[in-house]
Motif scaffolding. Structure first.
Motif, PDB file in Angstrom:
ATOM      1  N   LEU A  16      16.675  51.838  53.184  1.00 38.47           N
ATOM      2  CA  LEU A  16      17.232  50.486  52.785  1.00 38.47           C
ATOM      3  C   LEU A  16      16.117  49.329  53.065  1.00 38.47           C
ATOM      4  CD1 LEU A  16      20.957  50.393  54.018  1.00 38.47           C
ATOM      5  CD2 LEU A  16      19.958  50.188  51.517  1.00 38.47           C
ATOM      6  N   TYR A  17      15.359  49.818  54.178  1.00 39.32           N
ATOM      7  CA  TYR A  17      14.320  48.966  54.779  1.00 39.32           C
ATOM      8  C   TYR A  17      13.306  49.050  53.616  1.00 39.32           C
ATOM      9  CZ  TYR A  17      10.309  48.024  57.649  1.00 39.32           C
ATOM     10  OH  TYR A  17       9.142  47.469  57.980  1.00 39.32           O
ATOM     11  N   ASN A  18      13.007  50.291  53.163  1.00 38.85           N
ATOM     12  CA  ASN A  18      11.776  50.302  52.382  1.00 38.85           C
ATOM     13  C   ASN A  18      12.016  49.520  51.183  1.00 38.85           C
ATOM     14  OD1 ASN A  18       9.938  51.628  53.847  1.00 38.85           O
ATOM     15  ND2 ASN A  18      10.745  53.795  53.071  1.00 38.85           N
ATOM     16  N   LEU A  19      13.387  49.798  50.479  1.00 39.48           N
ATOM     17  CA  LEU A  19      14.058  49.100  49.458  1.00 39.48           C
ATOM     18  C   LEU A  19      13.731  47.561  49.610  1.00 39.48           C
ATOM     19  CD1 LEU A  19      15.540  48.904  46.598  1.00 39.48           C
ATOM     20  CD2 LEU A  19      17.524  48.985  47.997  1.00 39.48           C
ATOM     21  N   LYS A  71       4.713  39.771  59.229  1.00 30.09           N
ATOM     22  CA  LYS A  71       5.250  39.634  60.544  1.00 30.09           C
ATOM     23  C   LYS A  71       6.766  39.315  60.516  1.00 30.09           C
ATOM     24  CE  LYS A  71       1.607  37.076  62.693  1.00 30.09           C
ATOM     25  NZ  LYS A  71       0.781  35.814  63.292  1.00 30.09           N
ATOM     26  N   THR A  72       7.280  39.084  59.272  1.00 32.88           N
ATOM     27  CA  THR A  72       8.813  38.795  59.150  1.00 32.88           C
ATOM     28  C   THR A  72       9.382  39.925  58.346  1.00 32.88           C
ATOM     29  OG1 THR A  72       8.360  37.702  56.910  1.00 32.88           O
ATOM     30  CG2 THR A  72       9.056  36.374  59.152  1.00 32.88           C
ATOM     31  N   VAL A  73       8.796  40.485  57.077  1.00 35.43           N
ATOM     32  CA  VAL A  73       9.414  41.543  56.340  1.00 35.43           C
ATOM     33  C   VAL A  73       8.936  42.705  56.689  1.00 35.43           C
ATOM     34  CG1 VAL A  73       9.932  41.989  53.858  1.00 35.43           C
ATOM     35  CG2 VAL A  73       9.962  39.741  54.403  1.00 35.43           C
ATOM     36  N   ASN A  74       7.652  43.096  56.952  1.00 35.96           N
ATOM     37  CA  ASN A  74       7.156  44.157  57.259  1.00 35.96           C
ATOM     38  C   ASN A  74       7.551  44.819  58.792  1.00 35.96           C
ATOM     39  OD1 ASN A  74       6.147  46.755  56.533  1.00 35.96           O
ATOM     40  ND2 ASN A  74       4.061  45.981  56.655  1.00 35.96           N
ATOM     41  N   ASN A  75       8.253  44.072  59.405  1.00 32.21           N
ATOM     42  CA  ASN A  75       8.622  44.453  60.625  1.00 32.21           C
ATOM     43  C   ASN A  75      10.041  44.537  61.201  1.00 32.21           C
ATOM     44  OD1 ASN A  75       8.690  44.393  63.725  1.00 32.21           O
ATOM     45  ND2 ASN A  75       7.687  42.293  63.746  1.00 32.21           N
ATOM     46  N   PRO A  76      10.282  45.877  61.422  1.00 30.86           N
ATOM     47  CA  PRO A  76      11.788  46.204  61.540  1.00 30.86           C
ATOM     48  C   PRO A  76      12.452  45.477  62.659  1.00 30.86           C
ATOM     49  CG  PRO A  76      10.381  48.001  61.997  1.00 30.86           C
ATOM     50  CD  PRO A  76       9.790  47.096  61.575  1.00 30.86           C
ATOM     51  N   VAL A  77      11.686  44.727  63.434  1.00 30.42           N
ATOM     52  CA  VAL A  77      12.197  44.214  64.859  1.00 30.42           C
ATOM     53  C   VAL A  77      12.428  42.832  64.448  1.00 30.42           C
ATOM     54  CG1 VAL A  77      12.074  43.996  67.328  1.00 30.42           C
ATOM     55  CG2 VAL A  77      11.068  45.871  66.224  1.00 30.42           C
ATOM     56  N   ARG A 144      18.359  52.027  68.479  1.00 32.97           N
ATOM     57  CA  ARG A 144      18.076  53.295  68.287  1.00 32.97           C
ATOM     58  C   ARG A 144      17.469  53.873  67.005  1.00 32.97           C
ATOM     59  NH1 ARG A 144      23.349  56.819  68.275  1.00 32.97           N
ATOM     60  NH2 ARG A 144      21.926  58.281  68.028  1.00 32.97           N
ATOM     61  N   TYR A 145      17.588  52.726  66.238  1.00 31.69           N
ATOM     62  CA  TYR A 145      16.902  52.787  64.953  1.00 31.69           C
ATOM     63  C   TYR A 145      15.438  52.822  64.541  1.00 31.69           C
ATOM     64  CZ  TYR A 145      15.811  47.949  64.318  1.00 31.69           C
ATOM     65  OH  TYR A 145      15.458  46.588  64.744  1.00 31.69           O
ATOM     66  N   LEU A 146      14.855  52.124  65.935  1.00 32.91           N
ATOM     67  CA  LEU A 146      13.308  52.111  66.227  1.00 32.91           C
ATOM     68  C   LEU A 146      12.653  53.415  66.507  1.00 32.91           C
ATOM     69  CD1 LEU A 146      13.183  48.802  67.969  1.00 32.91           C
ATOM     70  CD2 LEU A 146      12.788  49.093  65.493  1.00 32.91           C
ATOM     71  N   LYS A 147      13.523  54.241  67.120  1.00 31.57           N
ATOM     72  CA  LYS A 147      12.797  55.872  67.169  1.00 31.57           C
ATOM     73  C   LYS A 147      12.735  56.449  65.834  1.00 31.57           C
ATOM     74  CE  LYS A 147      15.789  58.973  68.855  1.00 31.57           C
ATOM     75  NZ  LYS A 147      16.545  59.660  69.537  1.00 31.57           N
ATOM     76  N   TYR A 148      13.919  56.384  65.212  1.00 34.90           N
ATOM     77  CA  TYR A 148      14.010  57.025  63.881  1.00 34.90           C
ATOM     78  C   TYR A 148      12.799  56.508  62.893  1.00 34.90           C
ATOM     79  CZ  TYR A 148      18.065  59.693  65.390  1.00 34.90           C
ATOM     80  OH  TYR A 148      18.979  60.365  65.880  1.00 34.90           O
TER      81      TYR A 148
END
Length: 191
Positions: A16-19, A71-77, A144-148
């Protein structure tokens, strides 16, 4: 078993993040072409960019906007990503529950409309609350999602593309199935 389910759900979240990221790229390109380029052609805008940010050329302006995008979209944090990603994850987890509710309504018949009409908040909560709890336990608790995500980043491009397309198709299929079942129920039971 629990680790496999966690890994699968986090894999779906990563897809979903890639989408979200790749569907935003054409939007950014259109914004760049239709807004940024014409805006940069204005002398007052060039002057303001030079004064506030030290930008002298259009290339510098474009690079700065892309770095902000990264910094905004390509950063999962980032908060932006987490906000939209949480919404997509909630939707994907709630749709199978609503699919079961729609099937129940079709099986139960015309009386289901009375039950759902009287207890609409409960029906909505039946889909959203479990999805929210699952999302909190599997994804957001202690990040937890950051580890994955770090593990999935190392995978090949082909795997990422296949999972993203599969997740997109599953999301679309669930949405269409829910609407088709609601439409079927309305055609057959609501006068």
């Amino acid at each position: 078993m629990k680790n496999n389910i966690d890994r699968f759900l986090n894999r779906v979240l990563y897809s979903l993040y890639n989408l979200m990221y790749f569907s935003g790229l054409p939007l950014h390109a259109a914004t760049e072409l239709l807004v940024q380029r014409p805006l940069y052609s204005l002398p007052c805008w060039k002057k303001r960019l030079k004064k506030e940010y030290g930008i002298n050329t259009y290339k510098e302006y474009k690079d700065r906007s892309r770095s902000i995008l990264d910094k905004t979209v390509n950063n999962p944090v980032s908060g932006f990503t987490q906000y939209y990603l949480a919404g997509l994850a909630l939707l994907l987890l709630a749709l199978p529950i609503y699919l079961v509710i729609n099937i129940w309504m079709i099986c139960y018949g015309p009386h289901a409309s009375d039950i759902v009409g009287r207890h609409l908040i409960i029906v909505v909560a039946l889909g959203i609350v479990p999805s929210w709890i699952i999302g909190d336990l599997v994804y957001w608790k202690k990040n937890r999602y950051l580890k994955y995500f770090a593990a999935f980043e190392k995978e090949g491009r082909k795997s990422k593309i296949v999972w993203t397309i599969g997740t997109t198709l599953a999301l679309c299929l669930l949405i269409v199935a829910n609407f088709m079942l609601m439409w079927y129920y309305e055609l057959n039971y609501i006068q």
